[in-house]
Write a protein that holds these residues in place. Sequence first.
Motif, PDB file in Angstrom:
ATOM      1  N   PHE A 104       0.833  -1.205   0.000  1.00 53.87           N
ATOM      2  CA  PHE A 104       0.000   0.000   0.000  1.00 53.87           C
ATOM      3  C   PHE A 104       0.872   1.262   0.000  1.00 53.87           C
ATOM      4  CE2 PHE A 104      -2.097   3.326   2.549  1.00 53.87           C
ATOM      5  CZ  PHE A 104      -3.193   3.573   1.740  1.00 53.87           C
ATOM      6  N   LEU A 105       1.865   1.311   0.891  1.00 57.21           N
ATOM      7  CA  LEU A 105       2.741   2.478   0.972  1.00 57.21           C
ATOM      8  C   LEU A 105       3.523   2.675  -0.324  1.00 57.21           C
ATOM      9  CD1 LEU A 105       4.138   2.090   4.619  1.00 57.21           C
ATOM     10  CD2 LEU A 105       2.482   3.785   3.805  1.00 57.21           C
ATOM     11  N   ARG A 106       3.952   1.563  -0.917  1.00 53.49           N
ATOM     12  CA  ARG A 106       4.687   1.632  -2.182  1.00 53.49           C
ATOM     13  C   ARG A 106       3.803   2.210  -3.279  1.00 53.49           C
ATOM     14  NH1 ARG A 106       6.176  -3.862  -3.050  1.00 53.49           N
ATOM     15  NH2 ARG A 106       6.992  -3.676  -0.925  1.00 53.49           N
ATOM     16  N   GLY A 107       2.551   1.771  -3.318  1.00 52.20           N
ATOM     17  CA  GLY A 107       1.623   2.274  -4.325  1.00 52.20           C
ATOM     18  C   GLY A 107       1.338   3.755  -4.152  1.00 52.20           C
ATOM     19  N   ILE A 108       1.121   4.178  -2.900  1.00 51.09           N
ATOM     20  CA  ILE A 108       0.878   5.596  -2.633  1.00 51.09           C
ATOM     21  C   ILE A 108       2.096   6.425  -3.037  1.00 51.09           C
ATOM     22  CG2 ILE A 108       0.568   7.293  -0.783  1.00 51.09           C
ATOM     23  CD1 ILE A 108      -1.971   5.818  -1.446  1.00 51.09           C
ATOM     24  N   ALA A 109       3.293   5.913  -2.732  1.00 48.19           N
ATOM     25  CA  ALA A 109       4.522   6.638  -3.085  1.00 48.19           C
ATOM     26  C   ALA A 109       4.665   6.792  -4.596  1.00 48.19           C
ATOM     27  CB  ALA A 109       5.733   5.918  -2.509  1.00 48.19           C
ATOM     28  N   SER A 110       4.302   5.751  -5.353  1.00 46.35           N
ATOM     29  CA  SER A 110       4.415   5.830  -6.813  1.00 46.35           C
ATOM     30  C   SER A 110       3.453   6.859  -7.397  1.00 46.35           C
ATOM     31  CB  SER A 110       4.173   4.452  -7.434  1.00 46.35           C
ATOM     32  OG  SER A 110       2.813   4.064  -7.316  1.00 46.35           O
ATOM     33  N   VAL A 111       2.294   7.032  -6.740  1.00 47.71           N
ATOM     34  CA  VAL A 111       1.322   8.030  -7.196  1.00 47.71           C
ATOM     35  C   VAL A 111       1.806   9.442  -6.871  1.00 47.71           C
ATOM     36  CG1 VAL A 111      -1.015   8.932  -6.832  1.00 47.71           C
ATOM     37  CG2 VAL A 111      -0.644   6.457  -7.030  1.00 47.71           C
ATOM     38  N   ILE A 112       2.348   9.629  -5.677  1.00 44.45           N
ATOM     39  CA  ILE A 112       2.765  10.969  -5.228  1.00 44.45           C
ATOM     40  C   ILE A 112       4.051  11.419  -5.912  1.00 44.45           C
ATOM     41  CG2 ILE A 112       3.534  12.342  -3.238  1.00 44.45           C
ATOM     42  CD1 ILE A 112       1.731  10.599  -1.487  1.00 44.45           C
TER      43      ILE A 112
END
Length: 233
Positions: A104-112
């Motif tokens: 989840f954190l990895r996905g959020i980081a890729s979006v931001i």
Amino acid sequence: MSEFLQFSVTGLTIGSIYAIVALGFVTIYSVTKVINLAQGEFVMLGGMIMFSFLGIGLNYWLSFLFTLFVVMALAWVMEAGIIRRAKGADPLSLIILTIGTAIFLRGIASVIWGKGQVRVPAFTSNDPIQVGSASITPQSLWVVLIMLFIVIFLYILIDKTMIGKAFQACSVNPAAARLMGISPTKMSSFSFTLSGGLGALAGLAVAPVLFPSYDMGMLLGLKGFSAAIFGGL
């Protein structure tokens, strides 16, 4: 001999990075017996959040402190919102929860921040220092010094303070610790928050060397976990 010296310096720097990540694993495991496979993501967030704070024009060392605070807050939210709610679950389920959190954190980081690498300035001038035939960057020395500081800090915290005694009590026998007035829940929250701070500190130290990206936490977490096992988790 010159190559051996250079490889030794580089190896010491990389080993220090893995050691800091490993200490984050150990800090949580010593209290909760949970293997937090999202530890590498705390490292990634340290570098990426620092990049964002610098990008809005914030002072370097103020950005440093704010990054530590934000990642520690996220680690606390992870413990309170996910791990604590799964109280009583078997260790494998808790490990899977931490893997899900990492994804989840990895996905959020890729979006931001996108999927490319970002650049964070070094703590001080990064002009190489010649030691014999080896070339050492000042940031590499900072990584080693931070690792030594964390080791000494954790030794004093765990062995010489009442909080450390409470940590050890919760690790040995949570039920008996509770009867003695120690809250395993609070110690669990503290261990996750401290571990998040260690991860962020590792991320801040290595960001000028490794150029962080959204997926750097996965590999760092795996190698840090291996270091924790090798060192006697």
